[in-house]
Design a protein around this motif. Structure first.
Motif, PDB file in Angstrom:
ATOM      1  N   ASN A  71      38.593  12.519  38.147  1.00 45.27           N
ATOM      2  CA  ASN A  71      39.262  13.425  37.208  1.00 45.27           C
ATOM      3  C   ASN A  71      38.283  14.442  36.619  1.00 45.27           C
ATOM      4  O   ASN A  71      38.646  15.606  36.428  1.00 45.27           O
ATOM      5  CB  ASN A  71      39.938  12.630  36.090  1.00 45.27           C
ATOM      6  N   GLU A  72      37.054  14.025  36.345  1.00 48.00           N
ATOM      7  CA  GLU A  72      36.050  14.963  35.847  1.00 48.00           C
ATOM      8  C   GLU A  72      35.762  16.047  36.877  1.00 48.00           C
ATOM      9  O   GLU A  72      35.660  17.228  36.536  1.00 48.00           O
ATOM     10  CB  GLU A  72      34.756  14.224  35.491  1.00 48.00           C
ATOM     11  N   ARG A  73      35.626  15.636  38.149  1.00 53.08           N
ATOM     12  CA  ARG A  73      35.379  16.632  39.207  1.00 53.08           C
ATOM     13  C   ARG A  73      36.575  17.569  39.361  1.00 53.08           C
ATOM     14  O   ARG A  73      36.405  18.769  39.561  1.00 53.08           O
ATOM     15  CB  ARG A  73      35.060  15.933  40.529  1.00 53.08           C
ATOM     16  N   PHE A  78      39.073  22.939  38.433  1.00 52.08           N
ATOM     17  CA  PHE A  78      40.043  23.791  37.750  1.00 52.08           C
ATOM     18  C   PHE A  78      39.338  24.817  36.866  1.00 52.08           C
ATOM     19  O   PHE A  78      39.707  25.993  36.854  1.00 52.08           O
ATOM     20  CB  PHE A  78      41.023  22.964  36.908  1.00 52.08           C
ATOM     21  N   ASP A  79      38.331  24.378  36.131  1.00 51.64           N
ATOM     22  CA  ASP A  79      37.586  25.304  35.276  1.00 51.64           C
ATOM     23  C   ASP A  79      36.959  26.420  36.092  1.00 51.64           C
ATOM     24  O   ASP A  79      36.992  27.600  35.698  1.00 51.64           O
ATOM     25  CB  ASP A  79      36.499  24.572  34.480  1.00 51.64           C
ATOM     26  N   THR A  80      36.383  26.064  37.239  1.00 46.98           N
ATOM     27  CA  THR A  80      35.753  27.058  38.102  1.00 46.98           C
ATOM     28  C   THR A  80      36.769  28.079  38.595  1.00 46.98           C
ATOM     29  O   THR A  80      36.512  29.286  38.556  1.00 46.98           O
ATOM     30  CB  THR A  80      35.071  26.368  39.305  1.00 46.98           C
ATOM     31  N   VAL A  85      39.489  33.384  38.441  1.00 48.41           N
ATOM     32  CA  VAL A  85      40.740  34.158  38.400  1.00 48.41           C
ATOM     33  C   VAL A  85      40.827  35.006  37.133  1.00 48.41           C
ATOM     34  O   VAL A  85      41.392  36.099  37.146  1.00 48.41           O
ATOM     35  CB  VAL A  85      41.948  33.206  38.532  1.00 48.41           C
ATOM     36  N   ALA A  86      40.241  34.528  36.042  1.00 51.06           N
ATOM     37  CA  ALA A  86      40.307  35.261  34.776  1.00 51.06           C
ATOM     38  C   ALA A  86      39.413  36.503  34.783  1.00 51.06           C
ATOM     39  O   ALA A  86      39.635  37.419  34.004  1.00 51.06           O
ATOM     40  CB  ALA A  86      39.905  34.341  33.622  1.00 51.06           C
ATOM     41  N   LYS A  87      38.427  36.499  35.680  1.00 51.55           N
ATOM     42  CA  LYS A  87      37.519  37.643  35.742  1.00 51.55           C
ATOM     43  C   LYS A  87      38.260  38.843  36.333  1.00 51.55           C
ATOM     44  O   LYS A  87      38.904  38.745  37.371  1.00 51.55           O
ATOM     45  CB  LYS A  87      36.316  37.299  36.629  1.00 51.55           C
ATOM     46  N   GLN A 101      38.748  32.601  46.967  1.00 55.13           N
ATOM     47  CA  GLN A 101      38.468  31.388  46.182  1.00 55.13           C
ATOM     48  C   GLN A 101      39.764  30.669  45.828  1.00 55.13           C
ATOM     49  O   GLN A 101      39.854  29.445  45.905  1.00 55.13           O
ATOM     50  CB  GLN A 101      37.714  31.738  44.900  1.00 55.13           C
ATOM     51  N   LEU A 102      40.761  31.439  45.422  1.00 58.54           N
ATOM     52  CA  LEU A 102      42.048  30.848  45.057  1.00 58.54           C
ATOM     53  C   LEU A 102      42.703  30.183  46.258  1.00 58.54           C
ATOM     54  O   LEU A 102      43.226  29.066  46.151  1.00 58.54           O
ATOM     55  CB  LEU A 102      42.959  31.924  44.457  1.00 58.54           C
ATOM     56  N   GLU A 103      42.672  30.840  47.406  1.00 57.89           N
ATOM     57  CA  GLU A 103      43.253  30.255  48.614  1.00 57.89           C
ATOM     58  C   GLU A 103      42.504  28.998  49.045  1.00 57.89           C
ATOM     59  O   GLU A 103      43.110  28.013  49.465  1.00 57.89           O
ATOM     60  CB  GLU A 103      43.281  31.279  49.755  1.00 57.89           C
ATOM     61  N   GLN A 104      41.175  29.032  48.930  1.00 53.16           N
ATOM     62  CA  GLN A 104      40.389  27.843  49.274  1.00 53.16           C
ATOM     63  C   GLN A 104      40.750  26.704  48.334  1.00 53.16           C
ATOM     64  O   GLN A 104      40.911  25.557  48.754  1.00 53.16           O
ATOM     65  CB  GLN A 104      38.893  28.130  49.192  1.00 53.16           C
ATOM     66  N   PHE A 105      40.899  27.028  47.060  1.00 48.65           N
ATOM     67  CA  PHE A 105      41.267  26.012  46.079  1.00 48.65           C
ATOM     68  C   PHE A 105      42.635  25.423  46.412  1.00 48.65           C
ATOM     69  O   PHE A 105      42.811  24.209  46.438  1.00 48.65           O
ATOM     70  CB  PHE A 105      41.267  26.614  44.675  1.00 48.65           C
ATOM     71  N   ARG A 106      43.600  26.287  46.684  1.00 49.90           N
ATOM     72  CA  ARG A 106      44.951  25.809  47.030  1.00 49.90           C
ATOM     73  C   ARG A 106      44.958  25.048  48.353  1.00 49.90           C
ATOM     74  O   ARG A 106      45.627  24.029  48.480  1.00 49.90           O
ATOM     75  CB  ARG A 106      45.911  26.994  47.155  1.00 49.90           C
ATOM     76  N   GLY A 107      44.239  25.571  49.307  1.00 50.44           N
ATOM     77  CA  GLY A 107      44.306  25.031  50.659  1.00 50.44           C
ATOM     78  C   GLY A 107      43.563  23.734  50.862  1.00 50.44           C
ATOM     79  O   GLY A 107      44.032  22.848  51.561  1.00 50.44           O
ATOM     80  N   SER A 108      42.405  23.597  50.258  1.00 50.91           N
ATOM     81  CA  SER A 108      41.634  22.385  50.541  1.00 50.91           C
ATOM     82  C   SER A 108      41.329  21.580  49.289  1.00 50.91           C
ATOM     83  O   SER A 108      41.612  20.382  49.231  1.00 50.91           O
ATOM     84  CB  SER A 108      40.342  22.747  51.262  1.00 50.91           C
TER      85      SER A 108
END
Length: 119
Positions: A71-73, A78-80, A85-87, A101-108
């Motif tokens: 859960n910490e990881r 999520f923070d990363t 995305v906020a930038k 980055q967003l697609e990588q996050f969603r995809g893997s």
């Protein structure tokens, strides 16, 4: 990672310790009568049950610790992605980088965390 160190495998082992405890309670006699002596097995049975309970407790604590670390990881991931995305992109290259980055996050990353991977 070692495939035997997955949460389902730990839970299966916990279930087997609970089954041992149940078998001890239901099937093992408290006394064994022999020709010349009677052997009191209650203390031995309680010791066996105690060891099964200790093993169960150790495994449950390990599973809980694994979940906390996982859960910490996940929170860090999520923070990363939230930070990325906020930038506000200043050019198309930065925009493409954020989308990748967003697609990588969603995809893997997200799939690995939500479907029980111990990554």
């Amino acid at each position: 990672t070692d495939s035997s160190k997955t949460i389902p495998n730990f839970l299966q082992k916990i279930a087997s310790f609970k089954a041992v405890d149940l078998r001890i309670r239901q099937e093992l006699p408290g006394e064994m009568r022999m020709q010349m002596v009677t052997v009191d097995c209650r203390e031995l049975n309680e010791t066996l049950r105690s060891h099964a309970a200790t093993c169960t407790s150790i495994l449950l604590e390990h599973v809980a610790q694994m979940n906390l670390e996982r859960n910490e990881r996940l929170c860090k991931s999520f923070d990363t992605i939230v930070t990325a995305v906020a930038k506000k992109p200043t050019n198309t290259t930065e925009l493409v980088d954020i989308e990748q980055q967003l697609e990588q996050f969603r995809g893997s990353t997200l799939k690995a965390w939500t479907f029980g991977s111990n990554a």
